[in-house]
Scaffold this motif. Structure first.
Motif, PDB file in Angstrom:
ATOM      1  N   LEU A   1      -8.838  -4.374  -5.551  1.00 45.58           N
ATOM      2  CA  LEU A   1      -8.159  -5.110  -4.486  1.00 45.58           C
ATOM      3  C   LEU A   1      -6.944  -4.327  -4.010  1.00 45.58           C
ATOM      4  CD1 LEU A   1      -7.883  -8.258  -3.226  1.00 45.58           C
ATOM      5  CD2 LEU A   1      -5.848  -8.137  -4.660  1.00 45.58           C
ATOM      6  N   SER A   2      -6.224  -3.708  -4.948  1.00 46.88           N
ATOM      7  CA  SER A   2      -4.999  -2.990  -4.601  1.00 46.88           C
ATOM      8  C   SER A   2      -5.289  -1.723  -3.812  1.00 46.88           C
ATOM      9  CB  SER A   2      -4.207  -2.650  -5.868  1.00 46.88           C
ATOM     10  OG  SER A   2      -3.873  -3.833  -6.561  1.00 46.88           O
ATOM     11  N   ILE A   3      -6.425  -1.069  -4.058  1.00 53.33           N
ATOM     12  CA  ILE A   3      -6.788   0.094  -3.251  1.00 53.33           C
ATOM     13  C   ILE A   3      -7.049  -0.352  -1.810  1.00 53.33           C
ATOM     14  CG2 ILE A   3      -8.550   1.856  -2.872  1.00 53.33           C
ATOM     15  CD1 ILE A   3      -6.693   2.521  -5.132  1.00 53.33           C
ATOM     16  N   GLY A   4      -7.735  -1.478  -1.657  1.00 51.34           N
ATOM     17  CA  GLY A   4      -7.961  -2.017  -0.321  1.00 51.34           C
ATOM     18  C   GLY A   4      -6.658  -2.376   0.367  1.00 51.34           C
ATOM     19  N   THR A   5      -5.738  -2.982  -0.375  1.00 49.71           N
ATOM     20  CA  THR A   5      -4.461  -3.376   0.227  1.00 49.71           C
ATOM     21  C   THR A   5      -3.646  -2.158   0.639  1.00 49.71           C
ATOM     22  OG1 THR A   5      -3.510  -3.538  -2.002  1.00 49.71           O
ATOM     23  CG2 THR A   5      -4.283  -5.569  -0.992  1.00 49.71           C
ATOM     24  N   LEU A   6      -3.719  -1.083  -0.154  1.00 53.48           N
ATOM     25  CA  LEU A   6      -3.010   0.144   0.199  1.00 53.48           C
ATOM     26  C   LEU A   6      -3.521   0.688   1.537  1.00 53.48           C
ATOM     27  CD1 LEU A   6      -2.233   3.051  -2.259  1.00 53.48           C
ATOM     28  CD2 LEU A   6      -3.021   3.527   0.050  1.00 53.48           C
ATOM     29  N   ILE A   7      -4.848   0.755   1.674  1.00 54.05           N
ATOM     30  CA  ILE A   7      -5.443   1.253   2.918  1.00 54.05           C
ATOM     31  C   ILE A   7      -5.130   0.300   4.075  1.00 54.05           C
ATOM     32  CG2 ILE A   7      -7.620   1.822   4.073  1.00 54.05           C
ATOM     33  CD1 ILE A   7      -8.714   2.588   1.292  1.00 54.05           C
ATOM     34  N   GLY A   8      -5.243  -1.000   3.816  1.00 58.94           N
ATOM     35  CA  GLY A   8      -4.961  -1.988   4.860  1.00 58.94           C
ATOM     36  C   GLY A   8      -3.538  -1.907   5.366  1.00 58.94           C
ATOM     37  N   SER A   9      -2.581  -1.686   4.451  1.00 61.25           N
ATOM     38  CA  SER A   9      -1.182  -1.615   4.876  1.00 61.25           C
ATOM     39  C   SER A   9      -0.916  -0.367   5.707  1.00 61.25           C
ATOM     40  CB  SER A   9      -0.257  -1.647   3.650  1.00 61.25           C
ATOM     41  OG  SER A   9      -0.489  -0.533   2.799  1.00 61.25           O
ATOM     42  N   LEU A  10      -1.591   0.751   5.398  1.00 59.25           N
ATOM     43  CA  LEU A  10      -1.419   1.971   6.184  1.00 59.25           C
ATOM     44  C   LEU A  10      -2.059   1.834   7.567  1.00 59.25           C
ATOM     45  CD1 LEU A  10      -2.049   4.746   3.489  1.00 59.25           C
ATOM     46  CD2 LEU A  10       0.129   4.159   4.567  1.00 59.25           C
ATOM     47  N   CYS A  11      -3.257   1.256   7.599  1.00 59.43           N
ATOM     48  CA  CYS A  11      -3.938   1.063   8.885  1.00 59.43           C
ATOM     49  C   CYS A  11      -3.246   0.001   9.731  1.00 59.43           C
ATOM     50  CB  CYS A  11      -5.394   0.652   8.654  1.00 59.43           C
ATOM     51  SG  CYS A  11      -6.406   1.926   7.878  1.00 59.43           S
ATOM     52  N   GLY A  12      -2.483  -0.864   9.087  1.00 55.27           N
ATOM     53  CA  GLY A  12      -1.854  -1.962   9.814  1.00 55.27           C
ATOM     54  C   GLY A  12      -0.789  -1.522  10.798  1.00 55.27           C
ATOM     55  N   ALA A  13      -0.159  -0.348  10.557  1.00 51.18           N
ATOM     56  CA  ALA A  13       0.937   0.092  11.431  1.00 51.18           C
ATOM     57  C   ALA A  13       0.469   0.364  12.860  1.00 51.18           C
ATOM     58  CB  ALA A  13       1.620   1.320  10.831  1.00 51.18           C
ATOM     59  N   PRO A  14      -0.519   1.248  13.080  1.00 47.21           N
ATOM     60  CA  PRO A  14      -0.942   1.484  14.474  1.00 47.21           C
ATOM     61  C   PRO A  14      -1.559   0.256  15.131  1.00 47.21           C
ATOM     62  CG  PRO A  14      -2.422   2.602  12.927  1.00 47.21           C
ATOM     63  CD  PRO A  14      -1.251   2.116  12.146  1.00 47.21           C
TER      64      PRO A  14
ATOM     65  N   LYS B   1      11.341   1.087  16.866  1.00 49.27           N
ATOM     66  CA  LYS B   1      10.336   2.069  17.279  1.00 49.27           C
ATOM     67  C   LYS B   1       9.487   2.547  16.108  1.00 49.27           C
ATOM     68  CE  LYS B   1       9.743   6.393  19.841  1.00 49.27           C
ATOM     69  NZ  LYS B   1      10.417   7.490  20.567  1.00 49.27           N
ATOM     70  N   TYR B   2      10.086   2.645  14.929  1.00 45.76           N
ATOM     71  CA  TYR B   2       9.388   3.195  13.770  1.00 45.76           C
ATOM     72  C   TYR B   2       9.145   2.150  12.679  1.00 45.76           C
ATOM     73  CZ  TYR B   2      11.671   7.139  16.084  1.00 45.76           C
ATOM     74  OH  TYR B   2      12.147   8.022  17.018  1.00 45.76           O
ATOM     75  N   ARG B   3       9.420   0.868  12.991  1.00 41.74           N
ATOM     76  CA  ARG B   3       9.354  -0.142  11.936  1.00 41.74           C
ATOM     77  C   ARG B   3       7.951  -0.258  11.340  1.00 41.74           C
ATOM     78  NH1 ARG B   3      12.058  -4.121  14.224  1.00 41.74           N
ATOM     79  NH2 ARG B   3      13.958  -3.314  13.268  1.00 41.74           N
ATOM     80  N   ALA B   4       6.926  -0.271  12.176  1.00 39.23           N
ATOM     81  CA  ALA B   4       5.569  -0.445  11.664  1.00 39.23           C
ATOM     82  C   ALA B   4       5.178   0.704  10.740  1.00 39.23           C
ATOM     83  CB  ALA B   4       4.579  -0.553  12.824  1.00 39.23           C
ATOM     84  N   LYS B   5       5.464   1.930  11.148  1.00 38.87           N
ATOM     85  CA  LYS B   5       5.093   3.093  10.331  1.00 38.87           C
ATOM     86  C   LYS B   5       5.903   3.147   9.045  1.00 38.87           C
ATOM     87  CE  LYS B   5       3.723   6.008  14.271  1.00 38.87           C
ATOM     88  NZ  LYS B   5       4.131   5.112  15.376  1.00 38.87           N
ATOM     89  N   GLY B   6       7.217   2.908   9.158  1.00 41.09           N
ATOM     90  CA  GLY B   6       8.059   2.944   7.962  1.00 41.09           C
ATOM     91  C   GLY B   6       7.672   1.876   6.960  1.00 41.09           C
ATOM     92  N   MET B   7       7.467   0.647   7.440  1.00 38.92           N
ATOM     93  CA  MET B   7       7.063  -0.428   6.546  1.00 38.92           C
ATOM     94  C   MET B   7       5.670  -0.180   5.967  1.00 38.92           C
ATOM     95  SD  MET B   7       8.461  -3.995   8.202  1.00 38.92           S
ATOM     96  CE  MET B   7       7.792  -4.909   6.791  1.00 38.92           C
ATOM     97  N   ALA B   8       4.791   0.473   6.731  1.00 40.40           N
ATOM     98  CA  ALA B   8       3.451   0.764   6.225  1.00 40.40           C
ATOM     99  C   ALA B   8       3.518   1.682   5.012  1.00 40.40           C
ATOM    100  CB  ALA B   8       2.599   1.397   7.322  1.00 40.40           C
ATOM    101  N   LEU B   9       4.339   2.729   5.089  1.00 41.90           N
ATOM    102  CA  LEU B   9       4.457   3.646   3.954  1.00 41.90           C
ATOM    103  C   LEU B   9       5.105   2.958   2.750  1.00 41.90           C
ATOM    104  CD1 LEU B   9       5.554   6.910   5.802  1.00 41.90           C
ATOM    105  CD2 LEU B   9       3.364   6.454   4.699  1.00 41.90           C
ATOM    106  N   ALA B  10       6.132   2.157   3.020  1.00 43.88           N
ATOM    107  CA  ALA B  10       6.794   1.445   1.922  1.00 43.88           C
ATOM    108  C   ALA B  10       5.833   0.462   1.251  1.00 43.88           C
ATOM    109  CB  ALA B  10       8.030   0.715   2.440  1.00 43.88           C
ATOM    110  N   THR B  11       5.118  -0.314   2.062  1.00 44.39           N
ATOM    111  CA  THR B  11       4.182  -1.303   1.517  1.00 44.39           C
ATOM    112  C   THR B  11       3.036  -0.622   0.785  1.00 44.39           C
ATOM    113  OG1 THR B  11       4.717  -2.767   3.364  1.00 44.39           O
ATOM    114  CG2 THR B  11       2.763  -3.311   2.084  1.00 44.39           C
ATOM    115  N   ALA B  12       2.565   0.519   1.316  1.00 39.83           N
ATOM    116  CA  ALA B  12       1.485   1.248   0.655  1.00 39.83           C
ATOM    117  C   ALA B  12       1.904   1.716  -0.738  1.00 39.83           C
ATOM    118  CB  ALA B  12       1.055   2.439   1.503  1.00 39.83           C
ATOM    119  N   SER B  13       3.173   2.108  -0.891  1.00 41.20           N
ATOM    120  CA  SER B  13       3.636   2.528  -2.219  1.00 41.20           C
ATOM    121  C   SER B  13       3.644   1.359  -3.186  1.00 41.20           C
ATOM    122  CB  SER B  13       5.031   3.151  -2.114  1.00 41.20           C
ATOM    123  OG  SER B  13       5.998   2.192  -1.733  1.00 41.20           O
TER     124      SER B  13
END
Length: 546
Positions: free
Chosen positions: A104-117, A437-449
């Motif tokens: 589940l956590s691998i899926g969530t990691l990918i989902g959080s990264l894809c969620g930014a764009p 401007k960068y909130r989605a990308k920054g939060m995506a990397l933080a959430t993915a970690s």
């Protein structure tokens, strides 16, 4: 060569779709005699409360899925269908158990990264609906898994994880961009409150279904997840888009209207006009070039991305999920006869004390709460690990009931501290760290970690505890010591400040341990404008040299 612009409702729209106020509107925004300029600002409005509570159902999905799996692995039907037959009956190997829990956590990691764009393209609110649909597809795969097809169950959890991960990114982002400044911390912390509610509900339902016959033991629990996701995904149609997303896409009237409703004050109130002007000044300071690496090379962004990733990693390394994922196993080893009841107790403590976190985050601030919480949890883990490693008879726990019960008490104290500090506040800080401007990308990397460490802890815990038993707690204690230092030296206090003010403080290198008492320069002071110009020039330099 001139730049073409067009006007709409008194605003100038650049080719990039960014609204820029006319000189007349800029003057009007600062005119001190407007109607309703100084009316009192309510602490919280019903609209803001409903928005924060409903959207936090994204956290309920996260917690509900996290809590249910540890109970499933103790249920007879789940063991027979997806476990392995050995001399002592059906059981899960460390590898199979780790995969079922942690894919589940691998899926969530990918989902959080894809969620930014996706969040930047579709908007915040419709992204939540999309991720709920994906989550329900994963649930269908799990519910329909035939006996013996444990790989299908694992893949279903992976797809479900995509939806949970996407929601874990977009929900705090949507709340942070929409919430009035005076309750932003509490509103984002509602996400973690609903995570704990989901964990508690899953424990209660597992307790109620464990004695049923057949697949109803676990399929009832999964089916309710489907219902929660359906309500959240469909209900988002009734809520507005985040004001900052609207503003950045030229829909200034919509942004102003939404802020007025959430603040509970007129649209021409001083607070709203000031916040809109701060948003505009941030937009003016940004380069309009869309360079892929700019979110890293822009002023102080690498620092903030690294800080966000470290804080989200440390939230996992507090050791909280050590209890939640493997609670039934741990407390069976601690001599408790019915581990399902123990988990319900822990879940109730976790949920109940998170309400205290909503008060703490807005009354004591982020920094003090996180440092104190890390210190208290450090002491709890040192005691827990010492009792378990040196006093508990791990192989025959019934011989040492006293230490076992003591470990449960210490675990309750630990969860109380976590639920009031590191559980909710890290999501708050992640939503405050980055400019729009960068909130989605920054939060995506933080959430993915966060999800990366969630996976690592979920997968490797059975192996580590099998080798060193409760001494594993010393590892988490060391991480908590480091966590307190990271907060002290690197985190800027966000209590009572707008997102744009926090961006200014990070860009201008305000000393973190002095940030609580820092006074912002006036919006129109020379000092503020000079720093604003420096940020413009820096970003223009990066764009020109891309």
């Amino acid at each position: 060569m001139g730049v073409e612009t067009s006007t709409h409702h008194g605003e100038t729209i650049s080719p990039a779709g960014v609204p820029q106020h006319s000189s007349q509107e800029s003057v009007a925004m600062n005119k001190p005699t407007q109607v309703g300029l100084d009316t009192p600002v309510p602490r919280v409005t019903m609209r803001a409360f409903v928005l924060g509570a409903f959207v936090s159902m994204g956290g309920l999905l996260f917690g509900y899925d996290t809590g249910q799996i540890s109970g499933f692995q103790e249920m007879s039907n789940y063991l027979e269908r997806y476990g392995e037959l050995g001399p002592d009956g059906y059981s899960f190997s460390h590898v199979r158990s780790g995969l079922i829990v942690s894919l589940l956590s691998i899926g969530t990691l990918i989902g959080s990264l894809c969620g930014a764009p996706i969040a930047d393209k579709l908007g915040r609110k419709w992204s939540i609906t999309l991720w709920c649909i994906i989550l329900n597809i994963g649930l269908i795969v799990q519910i329909t898994s035939p006996a013996g097809k444990w790989v299908q169950m694992v893949m279903g959890r992976w797809v479900t994880g995509l939806g949970v991960g996407g929601c874990s990114l977009v929900v705090p982002m949507y709340q942070g961009e929409s919430a009035p400044r005076q309750i932003r911390g509490a509103m984002i912390s509602c996400y973690q409150l609903f995570v704990t509610l989901g964990i508690f509900l899953s424990y209660c339902i597992n307790l109620g279904t464990e004695n049923l016959d057949g697949t109803a033991q676990w399929r009832i629990t999964l089916g309710l997840t489907f219902l929660f996701a359906l309500v959240l995904g469909g209900g988002m149609a009734c809520f507005p888009e985040s004001p900052r997303f609207e503003y950045r896409h030229g829909r200034v009237d919509n942004a102003r209207r939404t802020m007025s409703k959430l603040y509970g004050i007129p649209e021409n109130h001083r607070i709203i006009l000031q916040e809109l002007e701060e948003i505009q000044q941030q937009l003016d300071a940004e380069s309009q070039e869309q360079v892929w690496h700019e979110f890293i090379t822009a002023p102080r962004m690498l620092y903030r991305i690294a800080l966000g990733m470290v804080l989200q990693s440390l939230q996992q390394l507090t050791g909280a999920n050590y209890f939640f994922y493997y609670g039934t196993t741990i407390f069976q080893g601690a001599g408790i006869s019915n581990s399902f009841i123990t988990q319900v107790i822990l879940g109730a403590v976790n949920f109940g004390t998170t309400f205290g976190g909503l008060y703490v985050v807005e009354n004591f601030g982020r920094r003090k709460s996180l440092i104190f919480g890390a210190g208290f949890m450090f002491v709890c883990f040192m005691i827990f690990a010492s009792i378990g490693h040196f006093m508990l008879d791990v192989h025959h726990p019934e011989n040492t009931p006293g230490p076992g019960k003591g470990m449960v008490v210490v675990a309750c104290f630990f969860i109380t501290a976590y639920a009031m500090t590191w559980g909710p506040m890290i999501w708050t800080i992640a939503a405050e760290l980055f400019p729009s401007k960068y909130r989605a990308k920054g939060m995506a990397l933080a959430t993915a970690s966060n999800w990366c460490w969630n996976f690592l802890i979920g997968f490797f815990t059975p192996f580590i505890t099998g080798a060193i038993d409760f001494a594993y707690g010393y590892v988490f204690a060391g991480c908590l010591f480091v966590a307190a230092l990271v907060v002290y030296f690197f985190v800027i206090e966000g209590k009572g400040r707008t997102l744009e003010e926090l961006d200014w403080m990070y860009v201008n290198r305000v000393t973190p341990w002095k940030s609580s008492d820092f006074e912002m320069p006036s919006l129109h002071s020379g000092h503020y404008q000079e720093d604003d110009l420096a940020r413009k020039e820096s970003r223009s330099y990066h764009a020109e040299n891309a």
